[in-house]
Design an enzyme around this catalytic site. Sequence first.
Site, PDB file in Angstrom:
ATOM      1  N   ALA A 175       0.844  -1.198   0.000  1.00 17.09           N
ATOM      2  CA  ALA A 175       0.000   0.000   0.000  1.00 17.09           C
ATOM      3  C   ALA A 175       0.874   1.241   0.000  1.00 17.09           C
ATOM      4  O   ALA A 175       1.909   1.281   0.671  1.00 17.09           O
ATOM      5  CB  ALA A 175      -0.914   0.024   1.213  1.00 17.09           C
ATOM      6  N   ASP A 176       0.445   2.235  -0.757  1.00 20.45           N
ATOM      7  CA  ASP A 176       1.095   3.537  -0.695  1.00 20.45           C
ATOM      8  C   ASP A 176       0.384   4.458   0.282  1.00 20.45           C
ATOM      9  O   ASP A 176       0.999   5.352   0.850  1.00 20.45           O
ATOM     10  CB  ASP A 176       1.149   4.160  -2.090  1.00 20.45           C
ATOM     11  CG  ASP A 176       2.217   3.512  -2.945  1.00 20.45           C
ATOM     12  OD1 ASP A 176       3.296   4.103  -3.078  1.00 20.45           O
ATOM     13  OD2 ASP A 176       1.997   2.399  -3.454  1.00 20.45           O
ATOM     14  N   ARG A 177      -0.910   4.228   0.456  1.00 21.20           N
ATOM     15  CA  ARG A 177      -1.658   4.996   1.463  1.00 21.20           C
ATOM     16  C   ARG A 177      -2.926   4.231   1.816  1.00 21.20           C
ATOM     17  O   ARG A 177      -3.611   3.714   0.940  1.00 21.20           O
ATOM     18  CB  ARG A 177      -1.997   6.391   0.947  1.00 21.20           C
ATOM     19  CG  ARG A 177      -2.644   7.284   1.997  1.00 21.20           C
ATOM     20  CD  ARG A 177      -2.839   8.712   1.499  1.00 21.20           C
ATOM     21  NE  ARG A 177      -1.585   9.383   1.238  1.00 21.20           N
ATOM     22  CZ  ARG A 177      -1.410  10.701   1.296  1.00 21.20           C
ATOM     23  NH1 ARG A 177      -2.419  11.482   1.637  1.00 21.20           N
ATOM     24  NH2 ARG A 177      -0.237  11.237   1.019  1.00 21.20           N
TER      25      ARG A 177
END
EC number: 5.3.1.23
Length: 360
Positions: free
Chosen positions: A245-247
Amino acid sequence: MSLKAIKYSNGKLEILDQLLLPAQSKYIDVKGVEDGWKAINKMQVRGAPAIAIVGCLSLAVEIFGEKFDTKQTFKQEVEGKLNYLVSARPTAVNMKLAAEDLISLANALAQDESISVDTMKERFLKAIEDMLDKDIADNMAIGKNGADIILSHIPNGGSVRILTHCNTGSLATAGYGTALGVIRKLHEMNRLEHVYCTETRPYNQGARLTAYELVHDKLPATLILDNMVASLFKSRRVAAVVVGADRVAANGDTANKIGTYQIGVVAKYHDVPFYVAAPFTSIDLKIPSGDRIVIEERPDREMTHVGEHRIAAPGIACWNPAFDVTTADLITGIITEKGVFKPAELKEKVEQIISTNQKL
């Protein structure tokens, strides 16, 4: 031994140029913030944890040999450069949070009348350098938590097949990896039967980077095309999907590499558990839901060309978002170093952990 994509010692930083993989393994010098910004923006380094570490270490390199007259001058310089580094790839929240933490530290040190500017700089540098060791320790905890939750649903000590997307290993972190760290842990426990990795168009991080790591570590693995996931689930027993996940928004919606959302949809249809593995710092409670996450769009050329060779018809329009948002209803659990959370309980659990830490 897993790959080492980031090398730092005494104000010198080298990173493995991921644009050249798998054809060439070449380390490049990062001599300061401008080099760090370019390496992040050009995707010579990528993966939310690695972006934060390389960005902050590039600042450490720049200020390592620099003399500052006052604490206020030091604070102003590092604050401006940290904010600049955040702009290199804004979707990944880890760099933003790391910048906020370091700016807060600089403010606190500047207000401490008992220390000199040299001591302020020394403590600031140590805080950055400690990020490397902490990231590896966090990743190993993510790996254990993820392996445990996946195996808790597997009877009689059986082995598992896992699907992953993009690259979430040593090349995306300080070492070991997040989603790939879960896979590594399963392998260490002799419970990994096979891992499938998607090519991850258009930048091919799966084919170039994840496959490179899997071969390097001698894990049983097969590369598949992005459009083969549904067929894989239909024809072979896959125990779980594990992605990075990036965010992660407060409601559990998760921004990750483009193509993750469609894997989530297909996994839901085929009753395959879908896990997100990410450091606790990837959870952004300031973002209530995924529709508030700013999605970076990349140049057309990344779609129309492979290397120097054009593969798309000249004149065709392109849409090239780097990320998509997998909605919380498709996610079985979010694996962090602090535990595994269901999306519905994420905000409450994270707030409890933050509150407890603030009291310590």
